[in-house]
Design a protein around this motif. Structure first.
Motif, PDB file in Angstrom:
ATOM      1  N   LEU A 147     -18.397   3.629   8.013  1.00  0.00           N
ATOM      2  CA  LEU A 147     -18.712   2.296   7.513  1.00  0.00           C
ATOM      3  C   LEU A 147     -17.795   1.907   6.358  1.00  0.00           C
ATOM      4  O   LEU A 147     -17.375   0.742   6.244  1.00  0.00           O
ATOM      5  CB  LEU A 147     -20.177   2.238   7.077  1.00  0.00           C
ATOM      6  N   ASP A 148     -17.452   2.855   5.523  1.00  0.00           N
ATOM      7  CA  ASP A 148     -16.583   2.575   4.379  1.00  0.00           C
ATOM      8  C   ASP A 148     -15.194   2.117   4.806  1.00  0.00           C
ATOM      9  O   ASP A 148     -14.503   1.426   4.043  1.00  0.00           O
ATOM     10  CB  ASP A 148     -16.457   3.820   3.488  1.00  0.00           C
ATOM     11  N   HIS A 149     -14.762   2.523   6.001  1.00  0.00           N
ATOM     12  CA  HIS A 149     -13.419   2.175   6.472  1.00  0.00           C
ATOM     13  C   HIS A 149     -13.394   0.905   7.325  1.00  0.00           C
ATOM     14  O   HIS A 149     -12.374   0.601   7.954  1.00  0.00           O
ATOM     15  CB  HIS A 149     -12.818   3.344   7.269  1.00  0.00           C
ATOM     16  N   VAL A 150     -14.482   0.155   7.334  1.00  0.00           N
ATOM     17  CA  VAL A 150     -14.529  -1.042   8.172  1.00  0.00           C
ATOM     18  C   VAL A 150     -13.492  -2.071   7.726  1.00  0.00           C
ATOM     19  O   VAL A 150     -12.982  -2.858   8.527  1.00  0.00           O
ATOM     20  CB  VAL A 150     -15.957  -1.652   8.153  1.00  0.00           C
ATOM     21  N   GLY A 151     -13.126  -2.038   6.452  1.00  0.00           N
ATOM     22  CA  GLY A 151     -12.125  -2.973   5.954  1.00  0.00           C
ATOM     23  C   GLY A 151     -10.750  -2.787   6.558  1.00  0.00           C
ATOM     24  O   GLY A 151      -9.909  -3.697   6.497  1.00  0.00           O
ATOM     25  N   ASP A 152     -10.487  -1.613   7.152  1.00  0.00           N
ATOM     26  CA  ASP A 152      -9.194  -1.381   7.795  1.00  0.00           C
ATOM     27  C   ASP A 152      -8.942  -2.379   8.916  1.00  0.00           C
ATOM     28  O   ASP A 152      -7.789  -2.722   9.208  1.00  0.00           O
ATOM     29  CB  ASP A 152      -9.128   0.042   8.362  1.00  0.00           C
ATOM     30  N   ASP A 153     -10.009  -2.824   9.567  1.00  0.00           N
ATOM     31  CA  ASP A 153      -9.875  -3.757  10.688  1.00  0.00           C
ATOM     32  C   ASP A 153     -10.181  -5.199  10.314  1.00  0.00           C
ATOM     33  O   ASP A 153      -9.600  -6.122  10.880  1.00  0.00           O
ATOM     34  CB  ASP A 153     -10.803  -3.340  11.834  1.00  0.00           C
ATOM     35  N   ASP A 158      -9.589 -11.261   9.791  1.00  0.00           N
ATOM     36  CA  ASP A 158      -9.537 -12.428   8.908  1.00  0.00           C
ATOM     37  C   ASP A 158      -8.252 -13.224   9.129  1.00  0.00           C
ATOM     38  O   ASP A 158      -8.266 -14.462   9.184  1.00  0.00           O
ATOM     39  CB  ASP A 158      -9.608 -11.995   7.437  1.00  0.00           C
ATOM     40  N   ALA A 159      -7.146 -12.509   9.253  1.00  0.00           N
ATOM     41  CA  ALA A 159      -5.851 -13.170   9.405  1.00  0.00           C
ATOM     42  C   ALA A 159      -5.791 -14.011  10.666  1.00  0.00           C
ATOM     43  O   ALA A 159      -5.125 -15.056  10.699  1.00  0.00           O
ATOM     44  CB  ALA A 159      -4.734 -12.123   9.409  1.00  0.00           C
ATOM     45  N   VAL A 166     -20.512  -7.643   9.300  1.00  0.00           N
ATOM     46  CA  VAL A 166     -20.771  -6.260   8.917  1.00  0.00           C
ATOM     47  C   VAL A 166     -22.278  -6.137   8.704  1.00  0.00           C
ATOM     48  O   VAL A 166     -22.862  -6.850   7.889  1.00  0.00           O
ATOM     49  CB  VAL A 166     -20.004  -5.890   7.639  1.00  0.00           C
ATOM     50  N   LEU A 167     -22.913  -5.245   9.458  1.00  0.00           N
ATOM     51  CA  LEU A 167     -24.372  -5.190   9.524  1.00  0.00           C
ATOM     52  C   LEU A 167     -24.929  -3.901   8.929  1.00  0.00           C
ATOM     53  O   LEU A 167     -24.320  -2.830   9.062  1.00  0.00           O
ATOM     54  CB  LEU A 167     -24.836  -5.298  10.978  1.00  0.00           C
TER      55      LEU A 167
END
Length: 421
Positions: A147-153, A158-159, A166-167
Motif C-alpha cells: 500500500l505504501d508504494h501505491v504512489g509509484d503508479d 495523474d499525468a 485509494v481505498l
C-alpha cells in the motif's frame, strides 16, 4: 487496398474490423479452426487501461529474486540454454530504471486508454455482447508495504487523467462486497473505476462474424511458412501448403510467433513468450463471487467475473514455447481464489488452461510500420492484448490507410529498439 493479416487472435481480428470498416479488402489467415483460439482464448478477462504498466520497473530485480523463492510464486524461470531468453531478460533489466518505467508506462497507458474508448465506440456501433461489465478493477494489497508504494503508479495515472481511488479495507468491501468475508486478508486497495471486463474469446468470435459481414475473408487451418521479399517490400506469403498469397499490405499479428516469421527479413523483434495460466469455473454463489476484477497484488493473480463464470488468471512462466499444464501453477491460482473468494466458485468444475503471451522487454507492444515498405506489425502486447486490441487495430488501420492517427504512435513501432541500440 488488399490487406493480408497473419493471425486470427483478438489483435488480428480487431485489425481486420477497422481495416474493413475503412473500405479495405481484408483476408485473415490462422492455423487454428476458428478465431481467438490461442492466447485470446481464456485470458484474465480484464480491459484495464489503469493497470497498464511494464513489468520492468525499479526494484523488480530484487522482487523477482524473492518471487522465485515463493511457494506460490508469480514468476517462474526454467533454466534453458536459450540465448534469446537471456538477451530478452537483459533488455528487460535495462528498462528497470525510474526514467524508463515512466516512459514505458506512459506509452502503455496512452494506447490502453485510447483502446478502451475505441472498444466502447465499437460496442455502441455494433451492439456486440461478450459478458462485459463496466465496474472497474480493484488492485488488492495484503501488506502495508504494498500500500505504501501505491504512489509509484498514481503519478503516471495523474499525468494521463486516469481516474482512481485509494481505498481502505472498508472501501474495498464497498467495491467488492464478497470481500467482507475475508476482511482480515487485506489492508487496502487501488480502484480503477474506468476499467472493464469481458470474455476476449467470445468478443473475438463475435467480431469475426461481424467482419465477415463487412466482407473479410477468414482462412482457417492455414499455416504461414514464410514471407517472400521483393526489393524493399513483401511480394507474398508462403503457406504451409506451398501456396503464395499476395496483397498490397501485410500485417504480422501472430503473437509470440511473429519474431521467427520476420527474422529472415532482418527484422529482429524482442518479443518472448511469457506463459500464463487460468482457471475458468462456474459461479457457486453470486453473493460470494467478485463483482468485477480483483487483482491480488501478492500473487499477481486476477480474479474476474464473466457472466455466470469466474476467470482466475496469472503467473509469468519463462519456459520457451512449452504449453504443458503444470500442477503448481494451478495451485497458485486456487490459493488466491481460496483466500479472497473461498465460496464464490466451484473449483472442482474448473477448466485449467495455459497460453503464451507475447511480451516485449519494455512492456509496450510493437504496432506500426517496419523496414519493409508494405509490412506492418501488431504484436507484443503481453498480458494486455485484450486491453489494447481495439486501439491497436484502429491505429494500424489509420497508418495503412494513410490517415493521421488519433494518438501519438511513433514510439510504438519496432524502430524504437534500433534507436535505443
Amino acid at each position: 487496398m488488399r490487406v493480408l493479416i497473419l493471425g486470427g487472435g483478438g489483435v488480428g481480428v480487431t485489425s481486420a474490423y477497422y481495416l474493413a470498416r475503412a473500405g479495405h479488402a481484408v483476408t485473415v489467415l490462422d492455423r487454428q479452426p476458428g478465431a481467438g483460439l490461442e492466447t485470446s482464448f481464456a485470458n484474465a478477462g480484464q480491459v484495464s487501461p489503469g493497470y497498464s504498466a511494464p513489468w520492468a520497473a525499479p526494484g523488480i530485480p530484487v522482487k523477482a529474486m524473492k518471487w522465485l523463492m515463493m511457494r506460490h510464486r508469480p514468476l517462474v524461470l526454467w533454466p534453458r540454454l536459450e540465448p534469446r531468453l537471456y538477451g530478452w531478460l537483459a533488455r528487460m533489466l535495462a528498462n528497470c530504471t525510474e526514467e524508463a518505467y515512466r516512459r514505458n508506462k506512459g506509452r502503455m497507458v496512452r494506447l490502453a486508454e485510447y483502446s478502451r474508448d475505441a472498444l466502447r465506440d465499437l460496442r455502441a456501433e455494433t451492439g456486440i455482447a461478450y459478458d462485459h461489465r463496466e465496474k472497474g478493477t480493484l488492485q488488492l494489497f495484503r501488506t502495508a508495504r504494498q500500500l505504501d508504494h501505491v504512489g509509484d503508479d498514481t503519478g503516471v495515472l495523474d499525468a494521463y487523467g486516469v481516474a482512481y481511488e485509494v481505498l481502505d479495507p472498508a472501501g474495498c468491501v464497498a467495491a467488492e462486497p464478497a470481500l467482507a468475508r475475508v476482511s482480515g486478508t487485506f489492508v487496502g486497495g487501488l480502484r480503477l473505476p474506468g476499467d472493464e471486463t469481458g470474455d476476449a474469446h467470445l468478443f473475438t468470435q463475435r467480431l469475426a462474424a461481424l467482419c465477415e459481414g463487412l466482407g473479410v475473408a477468414f482462412r482457417y487451418g492455414v499455416t504461414v511458412a514464410g514471407l517472400r521479399r521483393d526489393g524493399a517490400g513483401i511480394a507474398g506469403v508462403v503457406t504451409g501448403h506451398g501456396e503464395v498469397l499476395t496483397a498490397d499490405a501485410y500485417v504480422a499479428a501472430m503473437g509470440s510467433y511473429t519474431p521467427a516469421l520476420l527474422r529472415p527479413l532482418g527484422i529482429d523483434l524482442p518479443v518472448y513468450p511469457v506463459k500464463g495460466y487460468s482457471l475458468t469455473l462456474p459461479v457457486a454463489d453470486p453473493a460470494t463471487a467478485p463483482v468485477s476484477t480483483v487483482m491480488d497484488e501478492t500473487y499477481k493473480v486476477a480474479i474476474t467475473r464473466l457472466g455466470d463464470r469466474i476467470r482466475v488468471g496469472g503467473t509469468a512462466e519463462l519456459a520457451g514455447f512449452s504449453q504443458a499444464l503444470r500442477g503448481p501453477r494451478r495451485a497458485t491460482l486456487e490459493r488466491s481464489l481460496g483466500d479472497l473468494f473461498p465460496d464464490g466458485g466451484d473449483v472442482a468444475g474448473a477448466r485449467f488452461w495455459t497460453g503464451l503471451r507475447p511480451m516485449t522487454p519494455d512492456g509496450t507492444p510493437i504496432v506500426g510500420a517496419t523496414a519493409c515498405r508494405n509490412l506492418y506489425t501488431n504484436t507484443g502486447h503481453g498480458t494486455l492484448g485484450w486491453t489494447m486490441a481495439c486501439g491497436s487495430g484502429r491505429l494500424l488501420a489509420d497508418l495503412i490507410g494513410g490517415r493521421a492517427p488519433e494518438i501519438a504512435h511513433q514510439d510504438l513501432a519496432g524502430a524504437r529498439y534500433a534507436r535505443a541500440a
